[in-house]
Design a protein around this motif. Structure first.
Motif, short mmCIF file in Angstrom:
data_model
loop_
_atom_site.label_atom_id
_atom_site.label_comp_id
_atom_site.label_asym_id
_atom_site.label_seq_id
_atom_site.Cartn_x
_atom_site.Cartn_y
_atom_site.Cartn_z
N ILE A 189 -7.65 1.28 -5.03
CA ILE A 189 -6.40 1.21 -5.41
C ILE A 189 -5.77 0.60 -4.09
CG2 ILE A 189 -4.28 2.53 -5.23
CD1 ILE A 189 -5.46 4.71 -6.98
N LEU A 190 -6.24 0.79 -2.81
CA LEU A 190 -5.77 0.09 -1.73
C LEU A 190 -6.09 -1.26 -1.70
CD1 LEU A 190 -6.55 2.74 1.12
CD2 LEU A 190 -4.60 2.25 0.17
N GLY A 191 -7.24 -1.65 -2.20
CA GLY A 191 -7.69 -3.05 -2.24
C GLY A 191 -6.90 -3.72 -3.39
N ALA A 192 -6.67 -3.29 -4.56
CA ALA A 192 -5.92 -3.91 -5.52
C ALA A 192 -4.44 -4.09 -5.06
CB ALA A 192 -5.87 -2.88 -6.74
N LEU A 193 -3.73 -3.34 -4.40
CA LEU A 193 -2.49 -3.29 -3.99
C LEU A 193 -2.12 -4.17 -2.89
CD1 LEU A 193 -0.70 0.32 -4.76
CD2 LEU A 193 -0.81 -1.80 -6.06
N SER A 194 -3.29 -4.31 -2.09
CA SER A 194 -3.54 -5.23 -0.88
C SER A 194 -3.24 -6.58 -1.20
CB SER A 194 -4.50 -4.95 0.21
OG SER A 194 -4.41 -3.59 0.70
N PHE A 195 -4.14 -6.83 -2.33
CA PHE A 195 -4.25 -8.30 -2.81
C PHE A 195 -2.77 -8.60 -3.68
CE2 PHE A 195 -5.36 -10.99 -6.71
CZ PHE A 195 -5.64 -11.68 -6.20
N VAL A 231 0.88 -1.23 0.08
CA VAL A 231 -0.08 -0.09 0.16
C VAL A 231 0.92 1.25 -0.18
CG1 VAL A 231 -1.58 1.42 1.45
CG2 VAL A 231 -1.77 -1.22 1.12
N THR A 232 2.20 1.18 0.59
CA THR A 232 2.92 2.34 0.86
C THR A 232 3.25 3.01 -0.50
OG1 THR A 232 3.64 1.74 2.90
CG2 THR A 232 4.91 3.22 1.89
N THR A 233 3.59 1.72 -1.59
CA THR A 233 4.07 2.11 -2.70
C THR A 233 3.20 2.95 -3.55
OG1 THR A 233 3.36 0.03 -3.98
CG2 THR A 233 5.56 -0.11 -2.89
N ALA A 234 1.94 3.04 -3.25
CA ALA A 234 0.88 3.81 -3.92
C ALA A 234 0.77 5.11 -3.48
CB ALA A 234 -0.45 3.02 -4.02
N MET A 235 1.40 5.47 -2.43
CA MET A 235 0.99 6.55 -1.68
C MET A 235 1.35 8.03 -2.68
SD MET A 235 -0.15 5.91 1.18
CE MET A 235 -0.65 7.62 1.58
N SER A 236 2.17 7.77 -3.31
CA SER A 236 2.56 9.27 -4.23
C SER A 236 1.49 8.94 -5.14
CB SER A 236 3.94 8.98 -4.84
OG SER A 236 3.93 8.00 -5.83
N ALA A 237 0.99 7.93 -5.72
CA ALA A 237 -0.10 8.12 -6.71
C ALA A 237 -1.36 8.51 -5.99
CB ALA A 237 -0.37 6.57 -7.37
N ILE A 238 -1.76 8.11 -4.77
CA ILE A 238 -2.83 8.70 -4.16
C ILE A 238 -2.73 10.28 -3.66
CG2 ILE A 238 -3.90 8.66 -1.81
CD1 ILE A 238 -3.33 5.42 -1.71
N PHE A 239 -1.61 10.51 -3.56
CA PHE A 239 -1.40 11.93 -3.23
C PHE A 239 -1.68 13.08 -4.64
CE2 PHE A 239 1.36 11.27 0.61
CZ PHE A 239 0.45 11.64 1.43
N ILE A 240 -1.26 12.27 -5.71
CA ILE A 240 -1.48 13.12 -7.13
C ILE A 240 -2.94 12.77 -7.32
CG2 ILE A 240 -1.05 12.89 -9.66
CD1 ILE A 240 1.86 11.61 -8.90
N LEU A 241 -3.60 11.83 -7.08
CA LEU A 241 -5.04 11.56 -7.40
C LEU A 241 -5.84 12.75 -6.67
CD1 LEU A 241 -7.10 9.72 -8.75
CD2 LEU A 241 -7.05 8.48 -6.70
N LEU A 242 -5.82 12.95 -5.11
CA LEU A 242 -6.18 13.61 -4.35
C LEU A 242 -6.02 15.06 -4.83
CD1 LEU A 242 -5.60 12.18 -0.85
CD2 LEU A 242 -7.77 12.14 -1.92
N ALA A 243 -4.71 15.57 -5.19
CA ALA A 243 -4.34 16.73 -5.72
C ALA A 243 -5.09 17.18 -7.18
CB ALA A 243 -2.91 16.91 -5.94
#
Length: 498
Positions: free
Chosen positions: A345-351, A77-89
């Motif tokens: 995204i969190l669900g996909a990356l957890s799996f 999940v941590t690997t997606a944090m930059s993508a999540i920040f961009i998404l929120l921005a």
């Protein structure tokens, strides 16, 4: 060496590796059967988390500890944090760009200059150019892409087709520029002295024809288009003029974003900075719209402006022009509007994290292919399959590059053959999968379900097909002198702007 008394995890059997995927496919099919394209609003996320839990149980059976699986999941999940920040921005940017009149101005200029016949082609070409300049399909789709989809609605054209044109252009531009992260990353993963320039040059032989065929199809669709807008273009322009101050000044946030991209400002800061600038600009250029949005006459002008900026960035802008189609079109954005996508995204990356940590993704594909065309087809199948199973573009790029590089070298194939196959599958098909980080992002910002735009992503569908075809007929498949394989570089810390 493991501590005394601790059981060493054993490698998974083929059945162990297949069962989580079978469960995932079954649960996804159930959600789609019951909820259709609305599955991404929650049911699909539940299916991903249930699949991750099932995969964890098999990992426990094979000797993995709860702590190990927990840490792997947190790491994934941590690997997606930059993508999540961009998404929120981007969510914040859509809200303030609507409030500042940036997106309405692009739509107004567009419907004045572009006829329905040329709309899809123009959209794809402009997004291709912008994608090459910014090096980011995400930025292109989240800014101009939103405007083009809005323009399609005003013109009475299908939004799904417009979204397909945006994606085709944005992904072509992303692939054909040395500014793109994946275009830089893939040659490094493949190694053997491959440069980014050589990689781009060889990719053009699939990307160029794929875009050319896409443009021809979009032209045919445009010639046969029958606009059915609820509001005519003249009425739409009049409504836009009443709701917003249409002026070139409104395009300053867009210009600022381009400047940030050229100066290589980190994507999250660039997008959030442009969003904040648009929010500050709005009270000066769209004072009436801002006051109507806040709707608190007792507040002073400064307090109204501040509240409008926070509200637009948090929950999105709401237009109150009185013309329903216009208000519906520009009442969008806000970080909150993309939280469902973040959940996906969190669900996909957890799996994906459980599968990778437990060794379920190490399938013996390489040893089973014999012919050159089959080998290139295997790379493409791996990239597409990992986009579906792992739900992340970077897994679909890194693993095939590592798995196949030695075999390509042993068979005397040039490194750019492998790098092109990795990009033609792992990069461009990621947007076609609803639970993939790219598919979730693009669907979220454009407001068009993945299943709706999928048939119109001609470039993304043609790229892997052309690559495999070239492999079988031997067209533009350069060879190289076999040499000792180099160790693959480490995987990137995590995805950023794609």
């Amino acid at each position: 060496m493991s501590p005394p008394g601790r059981r060493q995890p054993r490698p998974p059997s083929l059945l162990d590796a297949l069962l989580p995927i079978v469960v995932l496919i079954g649960l996804l099919a159930l959600t789609i059967a019951f909820f259709g394209i609305d599955a991404t609003n929650g049911p699909l996320q539940v299916a991903l988390f249930l699949s991750a839990a099932f995969a964890s149980l098999i990992a426990f059976k094979n000797g993995y500890t709860v702590a190990a699986i927990r840490d792997a999941t947190v790491g994934g999940v941590t690997t997606a944090m930059s993508a999540i920040f961009i998404l929120l921005a981007v969510g914040a940017l859509i809200g303030t760009w609507n409030m500042a009149g940036t997106i309405p101005t692009v739509v107004d200029y567009g419907i004045r200059l572009v006829s329905p016949t040329w709309f899809y082609v123009t959209t794809a070409v402009i997004c291709a150019v912008v994608g090459m300049v910014t090096g980011s399909s995400w930025t292109t789709a989240g800014t101009l892409g939103v405007a083009f989809v809005g323009m399609a609605k005003v013109l009475g054209l299908p939004e799904a087709t417009a979204a397909g044109a945006v994606i085709c252009g944005a992904y072509f531009g992303d692939k054909m520029t040395p500014l793109s992260e994946t275009t830089i990353l893939v040659p490094q993963l493949v190694g053997r002295g491959l440069t980014t320039g050589q990689h781009i040059k060889n990719m053009f032989w699939t990307a160029g024809p794929a875009l050319g065929i896409s443009l021809v199809i979009f032209m045919i669709l445009g010639l046969n288009a029958e606009p059915e807008g609820a509001v005519g273009t003249e009425a739409a322009q009049e409504a836009l003029g009443k709701a917003f101050n249409i002026s070139a000044v409104n395009l300053l946030p867009l210009a600022l974003l381009v400047v940030f991209a050229i100066r290589k400002v980190p994507p999250f800061l660039a997008i959030l900075g442009s969003a904040l600038f648009a929010g500050i600009l709005a009270p000066f250029t769209q004072s009436a719209a801002v006051k109507a949005f806040v709707d608190e006459p007792g507040l002073g002008s400064v307090a109204t402006a501040i509240k409008a900026i926070f509200a637009a960035m948090a929950t999105g802008f709401v237009s109150n022009s009185g013309v329903e189609p216009i208000d519906e079109l520009f009442s969008r954005g806000g970080m909150a509007s993309l939280l469902t996508t973040v959940w996906l995204i969190l669900g996909a990356l957890s799996f994906a994290a459980v599968l990778e940590h437990a060794g379920f993704l190490q399938a013996p594909i390489v040893d089973r292919v014999r012919r050159r065309g089959s080998l290139i087809g295997g790379v493409n199948a791996s990239g597409i399959g990992l986009n579906v199973v792992a739900g992340d573009q970077y897994v679909a790029v890194v693993l095939p590059a590592r798995m196949f590089r030695g075999e390509f070298e042993r068979r005397g194939l040039a490194p750019q053959v492998l790098s092109r196959a990795v990009e033609d599958s792992g990069t461009v098909t990621s947007v076609l999968v609803p639970w993939n980080t790219c598919g979730a992002y693009i669907s979220g910002v454009l407001g068009v379900p993945t299943a709706a735009y999928f048939p119109y992503c001609f470039f993304n569908l043609l790229s892997p097909l052309l690559d495999v075809l070239y492999g079988f007929i031997g067209f533009k498949v350069p060879t190289a002198t076999p040499q000792a394989a180099e160790p693959a570089p480490d995987a990137p810390a995590g995805p950023s702007d794609t």
